[in-house]
Design a protein around this motif. Structure first.
Motif, PDB file in Angstrom:
ATOM      1  N   LEU A   1      31.062  38.574  48.377  1.00  0.00           N
ATOM      2  CA  LEU A   1      31.992  38.165  47.319  1.00  0.00           C
ATOM      3  C   LEU A   1      33.417  38.106  47.878  1.00  0.00           C
ATOM      4  O   LEU A   1      34.273  38.913  47.538  1.00  0.00           O
ATOM      5  N   ASN A   2      33.635  37.122  48.753  1.00  0.00           N
ATOM      6  CA  ASN A   2      34.914  37.050  49.472  1.00  0.00           C
ATOM      7  C   ASN A   2      35.674  35.749  49.223  1.00  0.00           C
ATOM      8  O   ASN A   2      36.608  35.426  49.948  1.00  0.00           O
ATOM      9  N   SER A   3      35.287  35.022  48.159  1.00  0.00           N
ATOM     10  CA  SER A   3      35.836  33.689  47.921  1.00  0.00           C
ATOM     11  C   SER A   3      36.960  33.711  46.896  1.00  0.00           C
ATOM     12  O   SER A   3      37.400  34.772  46.431  1.00  0.00           O
ATOM     13  N   GLN A   4      37.407  32.512  46.502  1.00  0.00           N
ATOM     14  CA  GLN A   4      38.445  32.371  45.488  1.00  0.00           C
ATOM     15  C   GLN A   4      37.996  32.951  44.148  1.00  0.00           C
ATOM     16  O   GLN A   4      38.836  33.337  43.323  1.00  0.00           O
TER      17      GLN A   4
ATOM     18  N   LEU B   1      36.919  38.914  41.377  1.00  0.00           N
ATOM     19  CA  LEU B   1      35.903  39.704  40.682  1.00  0.00           C
ATOM     20  C   LEU B   1      35.778  41.096  41.299  1.00  0.00           C
ATOM     21  O   LEU B   1      35.602  42.090  40.587  1.00  0.00           O
ATOM     22  N   THR B   2      35.883  41.168  42.631  1.00  0.00           N
ATOM     23  CA  THR B   2      35.810  42.465  43.307  1.00  0.00           C
ATOM     24  C   THR B   2      36.962  43.368  42.882  1.00  0.00           C
ATOM     25  O   THR B   2      36.772  44.558  42.598  1.00  0.00           O
ATOM     26  N   ILE B   3      38.171  42.821  42.842  1.00  0.00           N
ATOM     27  CA  ILE B   3      39.331  43.621  42.426  1.00  0.00           C
ATOM     28  C   ILE B   3      39.145  44.129  40.998  1.00  0.00           C
ATOM     29  O   ILE B   3      39.477  45.283  40.678  1.00  0.00           O
ATOM     30  N   LEU B   4      38.607  43.289  40.138  1.00  0.00           N
ATOM     31  CA  LEU B   4      38.440  43.680  38.734  1.00  0.00           C
ATOM     32  C   LEU B   4      37.325  44.693  38.540  1.00  0.00           C
ATOM     33  O   LEU B   4      37.188  45.268  37.463  1.00  0.00           O
ATOM     34  N   GLU B   5      36.527  44.937  39.584  1.00  0.00           N
ATOM     35  CA  GLU B   5      35.518  45.996  39.548  1.00  0.00           C
ATOM     36  C   GLU B   5      36.097  47.359  39.936  1.00  0.00           C
ATOM     37  O   GLU B   5      35.453  48.386  39.745  1.00  0.00           O
ATOM     38  N   VAL B   6      37.303  47.368  40.492  1.00  0.00           N
ATOM     39  CA  VAL B   6      37.907  48.613  40.987  1.00  0.00           C
ATOM     40  C   VAL B   6      38.167  49.568  39.825  1.00  0.00           C
ATOM     41  O   VAL B   6      38.639  49.171  38.758  1.00  0.00           O
ATOM     42  N   SER B   7      37.873  50.843  40.061  1.00  0.00           N
ATOM     43  CA  SER B   7      38.097  51.880  39.064  1.00  0.00           C
ATOM     44  C   SER B   7      39.502  52.460  39.198  1.00  0.00           C
ATOM     45  O   SER B   7      40.113  52.418  40.280  1.00  0.00           O
ATOM     46  N   GLU B   8      39.995  53.005  38.110  1.00  0.00           N
ATOM     47  CA  GLU B   8      41.310  53.679  38.128  1.00  0.00           C
ATOM     48  C   GLU B   8      41.296  54.881  39.074  1.00  0.00           C
ATOM     49  O   GLU B   8      42.343  55.320  39.548  1.00  0.00           O
ATOM     50  N   ASP B   9      40.091  55.400  39.369  1.00  0.00           N
ATOM     51  CA  ASP B   9      39.979  56.569  40.253  1.00  0.00           C
ATOM     52  C   ASP B   9      39.913  56.187  41.727  1.00  0.00           C
ATOM     53  O   ASP B   9      40.018  57.057  42.600  1.00  0.00           O
TER      54      ASP B   9
ATOM     55  N   LEU C   1      44.177  34.213  48.565  1.00  0.00           N
ATOM     56  CA  LEU C   1      43.508  35.508  48.426  1.00  0.00           C
ATOM     57  C   LEU C   1      44.442  36.654  48.804  1.00  0.00           C
ATOM     58  O   LEU C   1      44.437  37.711  48.162  1.00  0.00           O
ATOM     59  N   SER C   2      45.222  36.455  49.856  1.00  0.00           N
ATOM     60  CA  SER C   2      46.141  37.495  50.298  1.00  0.00           C
ATOM     61  C   SER C   2      47.218  37.773  49.256  1.00  0.00           C
ATOM     62  O   SER C   2      47.591  38.928  49.008  1.00  0.00           O
TER      63      SER C   2
END
Length: 458
Positions: free
Chosen positions: A140-143, A148-156, A175-176
């Motif tokens: 999952l490294n595309s536009q 989507l990966t960032i939006l999976e990140v938890s607050e922890d 992306l950068s």
């Protein structure tokens, strides 16, 4: 994962039209696929081969709590929470960028022609010894995939490890800027995408776009034996960016010394100092270079030396990247079927030829795609580097790989080189000639889907 009210999300993406009665509705996570949407998700209808807007009601039925809708699309659904935007893909990216800014995290961005995923896995394994880490799943490294990966990140989470892929200029820059990495890594410059970019020089420029979003005083880690990357020291403001180079040459900031192979693993020291012995539990000496980049990250983050050593040694890699599998019949398969380029195929073959303690060694190669006008020459060159004294059989699949087979026959002879257009025939041949304690390397470009052969062999 992201947990925000619809009112907050509307502000984050500069959306419009959300009815006041829905402003306090809480979203938990996002989805772009109505089939896999989860309860509480925000559904984002992306327009690709199919128009995601046609699946909004299905997504709501399957658990989505709200959706985005492009302003120029007619007939928006009634009586469901909708936020209207100009472009849903750009809204997804804006949401990810805004969310990244709200999190107390450090981001590590990784790109390169080869070795991105392996380096990502190495960085994750090392950093996870000391921090809560979220990394790119699979490819999952595309536009779409990176947001989507960032939006999976938890607050922890404390560290996020992001792989950045591309097919044309401008994509890594985008992306950068979304990810705003604190640490950026370029593994190497090869020939992938040369058909669209035209030259290694242009490929290097495309990869260097990762610096576009690198934070002030951020760290750039790159393969220092590549002149096309070394130029960055003279063209970028060194007061804004810090550099660490890794590579084979002792001119690099970090390099491997006393490298040796033991039981299919590579062990080494760094910079001629014998303080720590590092172990890469992967086939292929080229993976030592990926490890140097990951070790550099660990040192930058202040991770204890013993944790860096143990994290690397206990590495788990993503599927179809030099993945070692044992069949029911007892033979070993090295599944490296995710992708292929002249550099990565050469490295895989060299690593495979070095293996000892196996009876027969068989190579299965599929076409290397997107290589432009010289694609036939690149396939012929692969046929020339395979050593008939260290490989028992070469099997090829695809119209371009026929050139590899024809070239290899000059040294192997016809009996030990076979070309096929049917994957089932390849499986039948391998099962006929393979016994316990034999080993098979399977490698080809993504479009060749050689994992189908692997699955049939298991």
């Amino acid at each position: 994962m992201i947990k925000r009210s619809l009112k907050a999300i509307k502000v984050m993406i500069n959306g419009e039209g959300l009815e006041e009665k829905f402003e306090s509705v809480m979203v938990e996570g996002v989805s772009i696929d109505s089939r896999t949407v989860k309860k509480g998700n925000l559904f984002i209808p992306i327009i690709r081969i199919k128009d995601g807007h046609n699946y909004v009601l299905e997504a709501m039925k399957n658990g989505a709590i709200a959706a985005l809708w492009e302003k120029n699309r007619s007939n928006p659904p009634k009586d469901i929470p909708l936020i209207f935007v100009d472009n849903t893909l750009l809204a997804l990216q804006s949401l990810a960028s805004s969310y990244r800014n709200q999190l107390s995290i450090k981001v590590i961005g990784i790109t390169g022609s080869n070795g991105k995923t392996t380096t990502k896995d190495m960085v994750n394994s090392i950093v996870s010894t000391s921090f809560n880490v979220h990394k790119t799943r699979g490819n999952l490294n595309s536009q779409i995939g990176l947001p989507l990966t960032i939006l999976e990140v938890s607050e922890d989470d404390e560290i996020v490890v992001l792989e950045m892929g591309m097919s044309e200029r401008g994509q890594i820059e985008q992306l950068s800027k979304i990810a705003q990495p604190d640490i950026a890594i370029i593994t190497m410059i090869g020939l992938s995408h040369i058909a669209t970019l035209g030259s290694r020089e242009e490929i290097a420029k495309a990869k260097l776009e990762i610096l576009a979003g690198l934070k002030e005083n951020g760290l750039f880690i790159f393969y220092g034996d590549e002149p096309l990357l070394n130029e960055v020291k003279y063209t970028y403001n060194t007061s804004r960016i810090r550099f660490i180079t890794f590579g084979v040459s002792t001119d690099n900031d970090i390099y491997a010394s006393s490298v040796f192979e033991e039981s299919g693993e590579y062990k080494f020291f760094i910079n001629n100092r014998n303080a720590s012995l590092y172990t890469v539990p992967l086939m292929g000496k080229h993976n030592v270079q990926n490890a140097l980049a990951a070790i550099s990250v660990g040192k930058e983050l202040g991770i204890k030396e013993e944790n860096i050593v143990s994290g690397l040694k206990n590495l788990t890699i993503t599927e179809m990247r030099m993945q070692k599998l044992i069949s029911k019949s007892g033979y070993t398969i090295i599944n490296d079927a995710w992708n292929a380029s002249p550099n990565s195929v050469t490295a895989a073959i060299e690593a495979f030829q070095e293996l000892r303690h196996y009876n027969k060694k068989i190579i299965v190669l599929g076409d290397m795609l997107e290589l432009g006008a010289k694609e036939e020459d690149y396939h012929k060159e692969i046929g020339q580097i395979i050593d008939p004294d260290r490989i028992d059989y070469l099997i090829t699949y695809g119209p371009l790989s026929k050139h590899t087979a024809n070239e290899a026959k000059k040294t192997f002879g016809k009996e030990r080189v076979k070309h096929f257009t049917d994957k089932k025939e390849i499986v039948e041949l391998i099962k006929d000639i393979t016994m316990e304690n034999d080993i098979i390397l399977v490698k080809g470009s993504r479009g060749m889907a050689l994992e189908e052969i692997v699955n049939l062999l298991l």
